[in-house]
Design a protein around this motif. Structure first.
Motif, mmCIF file in Angstrom:
data_model
loop_
_atom_site.group_PDB
_atom_site.id
_atom_site.type_symbol
_atom_site.label_atom_id
_atom_site.label_comp_id
_atom_site.label_asym_id
_atom_site.label_seq_id
_atom_site.Cartn_x
_atom_site.Cartn_y
_atom_site.Cartn_z
ATOM 1 N N ILE A 28 47.018 -24.108 11.045
ATOM 2 C CA ILE A 28 46.406 -24.187 12.374
ATOM 3 C C ILE A 28 46.525 -22.801 12.994
ATOM 4 O O ILE A 28 47.636 -22.282 13.160
ATOM 5 C CB ILE A 28 47.090 -25.261 13.242
ATOM 6 N N VAL A 30 56.300 -34.479 17.561
ATOM 7 C CA VAL A 30 55.185 -34.950 18.400
ATOM 8 C C VAL A 30 55.702 -35.989 19.402
ATOM 9 O O VAL A 30 55.368 -35.936 20.597
ATOM 10 C CB VAL A 30 54.060 -35.541 17.504
ATOM 11 N N ASP A 57 44.372 -32.276 10.389
ATOM 12 C CA ASP A 57 44.815 -31.788 9.071
ATOM 13 C C ASP A 57 43.919 -32.289 7.944
ATOM 14 O O ASP A 57 43.445 -31.518 7.114
ATOM 15 C CB ASP A 57 46.259 -32.245 8.787
ATOM 16 N N GLY A 98 51.454 -25.614 12.740
ATOM 17 C CA GLY A 98 51.865 -26.999 12.466
ATOM 18 C C GLY A 98 52.738 -27.496 13.600
ATOM 19 O O GLY A 98 52.680 -26.983 14.716
ATOM 20 N N ALA A 99 53.598 -28.452 13.284
ATOM 21 C CA ALA A 99 54.336 -29.101 14.369
ATOM 22 C C ALA A 99 55.497 -28.272 14.910
ATOM 23 O O ALA A 99 55.966 -28.501 16.016
ATOM 24 C CB ALA A 99 54.846 -30.449 13.895
ATOM 25 N N GLU A 144 47.759 -26.434 17.831
ATOM 26 C CA GLU A 144 48.562 -27.598 17.436
ATOM 27 C C GLU A 144 49.209 -28.212 18.672
ATOM 28 O O GLU A 144 49.405 -27.550 19.694
ATOM 29 C CB GLU A 144 49.640 -27.276 16.381
ATOM 30 N N HIS A 145 49.575 -29.446 18.581
ATOM 31 C CA HIS A 145 50.137 -30.274 19.651
ATOM 32 C C HIS A 145 49.109 -30.563 20.751
ATOM 33 O O HIS A 145 48.895 -31.725 21.078
ATOM 34 C CB HIS A 145 51.419 -29.664 20.255
ATOM 35 N N THR A 150 56.892 -34.345 11.260
ATOM 36 C CA THR A 150 55.944 -34.046 12.337
ATOM 37 C C THR A 150 56.011 -35.093 13.456
ATOM 38 O O THR A 150 56.006 -34.760 14.638
ATOM 39 C CB THR A 150 54.512 -34.008 11.735
ATOM 40 N N LYS A 154 46.537 -26.713 4.858
ATOM 41 C CA LYS A 154 45.837 -26.082 5.987
ATOM 42 C C LYS A 154 46.805 -25.277 6.849
ATOM 43 O O LYS A 154 48.026 -25.497 6.806
ATOM 44 C CB LYS A 154 45.134 -27.149 6.847
ATOM 45 N N VAL A 197 46.076 -30.558 20.480
ATOM 46 C CA VAL A 197 45.013 -31.356 19.848
ATOM 47 C C VAL A 197 45.327 -32.861 19.921
ATOM 48 O O VAL A 197 44.428 -33.692 19.990
ATOM 49 C CB VAL A 197 44.799 -30.883 18.379
ATOM 50 N N VAL A 198 46.616 -33.189 19.960
ATOM 51 C CA VAL A 198 47.014 -34.595 20.062
ATOM 52 C C VAL A 198 46.539 -35.178 21.395
ATOM 53 O O VAL A 198 46.242 -36.370 21.521
ATOM 54 C CB VAL A 198 48.559 -34.711 19.929
ATOM 55 N N PRO A 210 48.133 -39.521 13.848
ATOM 56 C CA PRO A 210 47.773 -38.097 13.724
ATOM 57 C C PRO A 210 46.472 -37.813 14.472
ATOM 58 O O PRO A 210 45.646 -38.714 14.650
ATOM 59 C CB PRO A 210 47.557 -37.927 12.214
ATOM 60 N N SER A 211 46.294 -36.555 14.870
ATOM 61 C CA SER A 211 45.036 -36.206 15.559
ATOM 62 C C SER A 211 43.857 -36.285 14.596
ATOM 63 O O SER A 211 42.719 -36.444 15.020
ATOM 64 C CB SER A 211 45.139 -34.790 16.122
HETATM 65 C C1 MEV Z 1 49.781 -31.294 12.678
HETATM 66 O O1 MEV Z 1 49.777 -30.349 11.598
HETATM 67 C C2 MEV Z 1 50.044 -30.700 13.974
HETATM 68 C C3 MEV Z 1 50.117 -31.532 15.231
HETATM 69 O O2 MEV Z 1 49.111 -31.051 16.117
HETATM 70 C C4 MEV Z 1 50.017 -33.028 15.044
HETATM 71 C C5 MEV Z 1 48.598 -33.573 14.858
HETATM 72 O O3 MEV Z 1 47.612 -32.836 14.996
HETATM 73 O O4 MEV Z 1 48.496 -34.796 14.587
HETATM 74 C C6 MEV Z 1 51.482 -31.220 15.858
#
Ligand code: MEV
Length: 309
Positions: free
Chosen positions: A16, A189, A140, A269-270, A20-21, A185, A14, A23-24, A136-137
């Protein structure tokens, strides 16, 4: 002689596009599937097991074994031996662990005689992802399991995750370019979480702003406004830099993609010391040729919209 494979499955990687981030922390993020990913092949076996090549040793081997064991028990321990292969760059922010988790979840559910309902694939793949990434959020593996562009909000405080499929009237064509090596990752994070906990006033507003841009970007895609989406990607990258998750090799590649005509470019991504960068292009091929000639590992992927025949 080993049994010939009787089942195969695929889990896409995937990218993003936005979010990203953030979303956590419960903000929405926009992600789409790649055509590259992980293929799993399964054959009957005396017990449920992942065939791990002998070259994978130590911590990596234990992580794979433990992650697969979680998915195996979540799917009813079907008697199948699973071998995997991948054409996705590993550990570069392109969802390789989620692609592996989804490929395994699909094949395990099928071997157990269960229908591959999206919610079951997401549940079983989520078990593996939690072993790989601690917390993880879910973005992915949800994107990989649904194989479509989604606006995703994670489950928080007992509230179920929210997932909307985003339709693009125009092709969303990305150039994905890789730079250097990056750490795991969870490390990027965790380091950001520590900064947020220490100085919330510096960070929480930026995180909320990323969520606002992701929501707005989804609307721009639905309107077919790619100039606006490109601008959203540029602004999102600026905020990720402010959050401290970018680095000179990533920033250099982002500027290079913009110089080659990208409507927008950002890390995906991260992030960290290196990783994947995406550029949104109407025609990515000339930039692909230039970067390839310069020795940069890159490829083109359409993540949404009508496909050329
Ligand atoms: C994962 O590809 C990206 C982050 O947002 C971590 C997550 O969603 O768990 C950094």
């Amino acid at each position: 002689m080993p049994n010939a494979p009787t089942l195969t499955s695929f889990g896409p990687g995937k990218v993003i596009l936005l979010g990203e981030h953030a979303v956590v922390y419960g903000e929405p993020a926009l992600a789409g599937p790649l055509s590259l990913g992980v293929i799993a092949q399964g054959s009957p076996a005396s017990r449920c097991k992942l065939e791990i090549p002998p070259s994978v040793r130590g911590r990596g081997r234990k992580l794979l074994t433990d992650a697969f064991a979680r998915a195996a028990s979540a799917s009813g321990l079907p008697k199948i031996g699973v071998a995997v292969s991948s054409n996705l760059p590993i550990s570069m922010g392109l969802g390789s662990s989620a692609a592996l988790s989804v490929a395994c979840a699909r094949i395990l559910l099928r071997a157990a005689g269960k229908p591959e309902k999206p919610e079951d694939v997401i549940r079983v793949a989520g078990e593996m992802e939690r072993e790989f990434h601690a917390q993880p959020s879910g973005l992915d593996h949800t994107c990989s399991a649904l194989r479509t562009l989604i606006l995703f909000r994670r489950s928080l405080k007992g509230i179920a995750p929210s997932v909307s499929r985003i339709q693009s009237p125009r092709p969303l064509r990305l150039l994905v370019a890789l730079s250097g090596k990056r750490g795991p990752t969870w490390k990027t994070v965790t380091e950001l979480k520590e900064r947020v906990a220490r100085w919330p006033a510096h960070y929480l507003g930026l995180i909320r702003e990323i969520g606002r841009i992701a929501r707005e970007g989804a609307r721009e895609i639905e309107r077919g406004d790619l100039d606006a989406l490109g601008d959203a990607m540029n602004v999102n990258h600026g905020i990720l830099t402010a959050l401290g998750v970018s680095s000179p090799p990533i920033d250099e590649l982002v500027h290079r993609l913009r110089g080659l005509g990208a409507l927008g470019a950002k890390l995906t991504g991260a992030g960290g010391e290196g990783g994947a960068v995406i550029g949104l292009f109407l025609e990515p091929e000339p930039a692909l040729v230039k970067l390839t000639q310069a020795g940069i590992h890159c490829f083109v992927s359409q993540v949404a919209g009508p496909q050329a025949l």
